[in-house]
Scaffold this motif. Structure first.
Motif, mmCIF file in Angstrom:
data_model
loop_
_atom_site.group_PDB
_atom_site.id
_atom_site.type_symbol
_atom_site.label_atom_id
_atom_site.label_comp_id
_atom_site.label_asym_id
_atom_site.label_seq_id
_atom_site.Cartn_x
_atom_site.Cartn_y
_atom_site.Cartn_z
ATOM 1 N N ASN A 164 -5.249 3.073 -3.444
ATOM 2 C CA ASN A 164 -4.437 3.667 -2.494
ATOM 3 C C ASN A 164 -5.350 4.534 -1.180
ATOM 4 O O ASN A 164 -5.943 5.961 -2.207
ATOM 5 C CB ASN A 164 -3.668 3.975 -3.016
ATOM 6 N N ALA A 207 1.126 -1.560 -0.317
ATOM 7 C CA ALA A 207 -0.048 0.209 0.121
ATOM 8 C C ALA A 207 1.023 1.264 0.157
ATOM 9 O O ALA A 207 1.513 1.719 0.651
ATOM 10 C CB ALA A 207 -1.352 -0.054 1.467
ATOM 11 N N GLN A 208 0.545 2.307 -0.856
ATOM 12 C CA GLN A 208 2.144 3.118 -1.372
ATOM 13 C C GLN A 208 1.846 4.745 -0.111
ATOM 14 O O GLN A 208 -0.120 4.522 -0.103
ATOM 15 C CB GLN A 208 1.975 3.849 -2.213
ATOM 16 N N SER A 232 -4.743 -0.648 1.033
ATOM 17 C CA SER A 232 -4.500 -0.503 -0.229
ATOM 18 C C SER A 232 -5.684 -1.777 -0.474
ATOM 19 O O SER A 232 -6.033 -3.001 0.024
ATOM 20 C CB SER A 232 -3.313 -1.388 -0.962
ATOM 21 N N SER A 256 -4.196 6.623 1.918
ATOM 22 C CA SER A 256 -2.916 7.153 2.957
ATOM 23 C C SER A 256 -3.837 8.433 3.472
ATOM 24 O O SER A 256 -3.968 9.638 3.364
ATOM 25 C CB SER A 256 -1.931 6.922 2.923
#
Length: 410
Positions: free
Chosen positions: A386, A97-98, A376, A388
């Motif tokens: 994704n 997951a970025q 993600s 964050s």
């Protein structure tokens, strides 16, 4: 003797039948080997998964294989055989997951990834300025200037990535910035008891970015990470901070009749920058550990003038924004075949700004640190969602930062 002779004849016939079955099985085996060799020859490029269902997972197929020499001809049993796996020298890092700007894996050769994204940031700060002198530490003769500052920033971006080779990726990012600032204060030197609110806005194209990344190490050996080197260049096509008018009547330095705040907000940094970086990724099933180092060099601008109220210009001179060192690290964990979770931290240290070769008064080294959580979800075979969220750990870092990305592979 006749009975024994008959039995020997029957056994000889059975042996001949088994030999024919073994020959048929051997022919089938050769045919399967030829088909597998032709498939590998057609796929010269490694089949790197984008995205993979879970860190460390591999693609496998089922195909029939020959039994032993004494196996029956009607036996159709199968066993799992791993085919279509990328050559070991071109292995690809598992995705996570970025959390940060740099993605964890590269785009496969000949593929294109289009990534729309939206980022929201919120910052607030309080400033207290004492204008006067103290007789004793508890008594101030003069004025106290208290300002509360709030900032909302939206950045929508469209990013394209293309796999030029098995190990090289090219990227182009087009951002659009919308900002709004609010400053709550009391008019200094007026003795006012009421708070005044100074609002300002700005929107437009941000600074365009271009990047190239190359996979240095593939991490195929145990306890060795994947290593990706990157180089990012940022232009200054966005609205320049020195072009927006500032609320000053004559000069901002020493001015007491204006707020000194910009009447419009810039959408760009106003400086060209170049950022080399290194990204590390170490799979350790079921977790993936990652991190990175970066250095951002901001190019100096000479003979800079800024715009004040009524379009007047104020000469500033040569400006060199401080360079930035960056460090980040984190861990990703696969929850199931479709989703993964990441936890990380990033730290940036910004050098002071210099004007005409001298450090600007009041400019000091600044530390920016954030704690980030990412999630993600593989929406389909060629698209991933994704999300964050970042929380500031220092006073100079934005209080909240949320980013949504939706990369689509073609």
């Amino acid at each position: 003797m006749e009975a024994l002779q008959k039995q020997v004849t029957e056994q000889g016939q059975q042996i001949d039948a088994l030999r024919r079955q073994a020959a048929d099985q051997d022919a089938r085996y050769r045919e399967l080997q030829e088909r597998l060799s032709s498939q590998e020859a057609r796929s010269a490029a490694p089949a790197r998964p984008v995205p993979m269902p879970a860190p460390g997972s591999k693609i496998a197929e089922e195909r029939p294989v020959p039994g032993g020499a004494a196996a029956d001809a009607s036996d159709t049993s199968t066993r799992a055989v791993r085919v279509g796996v990328a050559p070991s020298e071109e292995t690809q890092a598992p995705p996570v997951a970025q959390l940060f700007e740099e993605p964890s894996i590269l785009t496969p050769q000949g593929h294109f990834v289009l990534e729309p994204s939206l980022q929201y940031g919120y910052s607030s700060n309080n400033r207290v300025a004492l204008v006067g002198y103290t007789v004793i530490p508890a008594i101030l003769i003069g004025l106290i200037d208290v300002r509360e500052f709030k900032r909302n920033t939206f950045i929508g971006a469209l990013t394209g990535r293309w796999g030029a080779t098995n190990r090289t990726e090219l990227e182009l990012k087009l951002p659009y910035v919308a900002r709004s600032d609010s400053t709550i204060s009391r008019e200094i030197f007026t003795g006012s008891a009421n708070d005044n609110v100074f609002n300002t806005h700005g929107n437009g194209m941000g600074d365009i970015e271009a990047a190239i990344r190359y996979q240095i190490a593939d991490g195929r050996d145990n306890n060795k990470p994947y290593v990706v080197g990157g180089l990012r260049f940022k232009a200054r096509n966005g609205t320049d901070p020195f072009e927006v008018p500032v609320d000053c009547v004559t000069r901002c330095i020493g001015n007491t009749t204006g707020t000194g705040l910009p009447l419009e907000l810039p959408t760009g940094s106003g400086f060209y920058s170049l950022q080399p970086s290194l990204t590390f990724l170490l799979p350790s099933d079921p977790a993936v550990f990652f991190g990175g180092l970066s250095y951002t060099y901001n190019f100096q601008r000479n003979d800079v003038s800024r715009t004040v109220l009524n379009g007047q210009k104020e000469f500033i001179g040569d400006i060199k924004v401080g360079d930035v060192w960056g460090l980040n690290f984190g861990m990703g964990l696969a929850l199931n075949e479709r989703s993964s979770f990441s936890l990380g931290m990033e730290l940036y240290t910004v050098a002071p700004t210099k004007q005409n070769g001298q450090t600007v008064i009041g400019s000091v080294r600044t530390q920016l640190a954030s704690l980030l959580l990412g999630y993600s979800y593989r929406y389909s075979a060629k698209s991933v969602l994704n999300v964050s969220v970042g929380a500031g750990l220092t006073r100079d870092t934005p209080d909240l930062q949320m980013t949504i990305r939706f990369p689509m592979s073609f």
